[in-house]
Enzyme design. Structure first.
Site, PDB file in Angstrom:
ATOM      1  N   ASP A 147     -37.403  30.275  61.871  1.00  0.00           N
ATOM      2  CA  ASP A 147     -36.426  30.636  60.856  1.00  0.00           C
ATOM      3  C   ASP A 147     -35.557  31.719  61.484  1.00  0.00           C
ATOM      4  OD1 ASP A 147     -35.132  30.923  58.353  1.00  0.00           O
ATOM      5  OD2 ASP A 147     -36.451  32.588  57.844  1.00  0.00           O
ATOM      6  N   ASP A 187     -33.070  34.339  59.711  1.00  0.00           N
ATOM      7  CA  ASP A 187     -32.985  35.630  59.038  1.00  0.00           C
ATOM      8  C   ASP A 187     -34.375  36.108  58.631  1.00  0.00           C
ATOM      9  OD1 ASP A 187     -31.872  37.876  57.985  1.00  0.00           O
ATOM     10  OD2 ASP A 187     -31.111  36.929  56.168  1.00  0.00           O
TER      11      ASP A 187
END
Length: 214
Positions: free
Chosen positions: A9, A11
């Site tokens: 992922d 952020d």
């Protein structure tokens, strides 16, 4: 478990733009005279822009049409991208740089799987635009996390089955997406203690050592 690829992922895992999200949503909330707190912002972690807008509008004193919602989401994104322009390679921690270099040296394929439609812009600002073997983001999917679509797309781009990929996530919705897609998951930050994760990371540099052990 033989891991051949790692899907990150973006952020909250590789970098943190949470402060920019908060500032952009807070600006919109003030415009609408809606209270907005850090707790509201945390609820938005790992979900799509329109779902995040729905969270903000829960406290509104009137309903908003689909057209109004689209306009509000666009205004938030414009503000967010303006703030993102201040990102630079200096915002990438030394731990993250070292972890990525080590995993690359181990011969693993590396990808980003992010629901954000700004993922490539963020990677470019961080100086990582050409680093990953694959990027799957919100511009290419119809369903955001906890649906596994973005991770399944990233795995296809890596030419690897989900069972050979590890997903690194900081949000419960992302762990749910990984599990639903048949991926092993590593939890970091707010997802560090998620019981569904096979690895629980204090930081990304822990990951290479854990994978090296097999």
């Amino acid at each position: 478990m033989e891991i051949k690829g790692v899907i990150f992922d973006l952020d909250g895992v590789l970098c943190s733009t949470d402060r920019f999200h908060f500032a952009a949503w807070q600006s919109l909330a003030q415009q609408l005279s809606i209270p907005f707190t850090e707790a509201d912002n945390r609820r938005m972690r790992g979900v799509s822009r329109m779902e995040s807008l729905g969270i903000l509008l829960e406290k509104a004193d009137r309903a908003f049409s689909p057209a109004e919602r689209a306009s509000l989401a666009s205004a938030k994104n414009d503000r967010y991208r303006a703030l993102l322009a201040g990102l630079s390679p200096a915002d990438l921690s030394e731990d993250t740089k070292q972890a990525l270099a080590t995993l690359r040296a181990m011969g693993l394929k590396l990808a980003v799987g992010s629901s954000s439609r700004n993922a490539r812009f963020i990677l470019d600002r961080l100086g990582l635009a050409d680093f990953f073997d694959a990027v799957a983001d919100g511009t290419e999917i119809a369903r955001s996390k906890p649906d596994p679509e973005v991770f399944l797309l990233a795995a296809r781009k890596l030419a690897l089955p989900p069972a050979r990929c590890l997903v690194v996530e900081d949000a419960s919705a992302g762990i749910s997406a990984a599990v639903a897609g048949g991926f092993a998951a590593a939890g970091i930050s707010t997802a560090k203690d998620d019981e569904r994760a096979v690895f629980h990371l204090a930081n990304l540099s822990d990951l290479a050592a854990l994978l090296a052990r097999g």
